[in-house]
Design an enzyme around this catalytic site. Sequence first.
Site, PDB file in Angstrom:
ATOM      1  N   ASP A 259      34.117 -47.363  15.991  1.00  0.00           N
ATOM      2  CA  ASP A 259      34.801 -48.032  14.880  1.00  0.00           C
ATOM      3  C   ASP A 259      34.079 -47.800  13.560  1.00  0.00           C
ATOM      4  OD1 ASP A 259      32.990 -49.899  16.435  1.00  0.00           O
ATOM      5  OD2 ASP A 259      33.215 -51.082  14.609  1.00  0.00           O
ATOM      6  N   ASN A 260      32.918 -47.157  13.603  1.00  0.00           N
ATOM      7  CA  ASN A 260      32.183 -46.820  12.389  1.00  0.00           C
ATOM      8  C   ASN A 260      32.227 -45.320  12.094  1.00  0.00           C
ATOM      9  OD1 ASN A 260      31.442 -49.498  12.062  1.00  0.00           O
ATOM     10  ND2 ASN A 260      29.468 -49.252  13.073  1.00  0.00           N
TER      11      ASN A 260
END
Length: 492
Positions: A259-260
């Site tokens: 998610d990063n």
Amino acid sequence: MSSHVQDLRASLAPLKWSNRFAGLGPDFYTELEPTPLPAPYWVSRNTSLAHELGLDAKWFESPDALSVFTGNTVIEGSQPLASVYSGHQFGQWAGQLGDGRAILLGEIETPGGPQEIQLKGAGMTPYSRMGDGRAVLRSSIREYLCSEAMHGLGIPTTRALCVTGSDARVRREEIETAAVVTRTAPSFIRFGHFEHFSYSEQHDQLKVLADFVIDNFYPDCRAAAKPYAALLQAVSERTAHMVAAWQAVGFCHGVMNTDNMSILGLTIDYGPFQFLDAFDPGHVCNHSDTQGRYAYNKQPNIAYWNLFCLGQALLPLMDDQAEALAALESYKTVFPDALESRMRAKLGLPDRQPGDTALIEDTFKLLAANKVDYTIFWHRLGGFDTAPGREAVRDLFLDRAAYDAWALQYSERTAPVDKGQRADLMHKNNARYVFRNHLGEQAIRAAKLNDFSTVDTLLAVLQSPFEDHRGCEAYAGFPPDWASSIEISCSS
């Protein structure tokens, strides 16, 4: 519409809002307004980025701008929203995540193309997962300065327009004050956005998202025989170039969860990051990373692992797994080639010759064995052609015999290279200044006393890190002894 909002609309008349992400529909986000903060104040403004975006300089200094970028005023034309995504965190499937403390104001047209404007720390969203949705002054200053430092180094990254603060209290490990950092990027779409719709079996939405990314950011993929595989390959190659740039400058991201990871190959989400001081390939910058998953030397393989997760998420749009695996294959050649190219430039070698790979590997081994300061070594190496310069490099090493053997190898390789060409190449690729942790700590300590001058000075220095800055020589020096005691965690 209030007269206050009318005034803001007039001030920003040259800007055009397009809000393409909002056009994807409610499955992709929740519309909501930022939560206001009491008595906001400016911490720092990035006037050079404001100019690039086409913001009116006078307006950018105004109370109206302060209110907008704190989240206290919603400007007409924007469509504030928090997007939903999922992801793998520290190698484990974490399920639904989303913008827990970030609110996308919308997208504006700029001279350089469309740019999304996002407030980080603007209050709770439906995806805050019991969090308060706020950011603190400490973390906001770190992200603001590091994203601009990375841009100055020529590394793909989100950008930071400004930081605003408030005396509102926020609880982390201790009570801190609130802040909001305004981020910009062509898109904040992450690998996790694709994982969300794939794992929840919302394949129609997955296709909508993939088509949106292709049509707006990877148009060449549309003409490919297999456009979704072409997208995966293009993202893999962009990510390879980004991580090669990280490794070359000694940057540790610290929390490379899926998610990063940006679908555009941008460095995103500056939390427990660090630029290496002493060169330690196994360095773990994130105090929360007890297993060392995101150590500096593991970042290239973690990036591939994350891309594999993206490939799995895209499988419903492909014929079979073999198609996805083939699309990922280029990472294995693009990354090492990109890293070697950057390291040759740092060594002042304009072309590839047999033996360069071994020289680069020997350089890394020598630096690691002697725990040499990574940035200072490369900067001093630019003076290798003079006797005083060569001695300054030698002074960094405890094992002088090992250094002398390496120096002989390096001298033989560089002998046929034009000295002026080599010096120019090294000057452009070996920064004098990087955003070390202790510099961030100094800026944060001053800011907590309402002195923001160090933040502004560091911003100016880090935006042109290859140049000398009179009066700022200390920022290019060795870290103080206390720097090794700084602990940076996911809450940072």
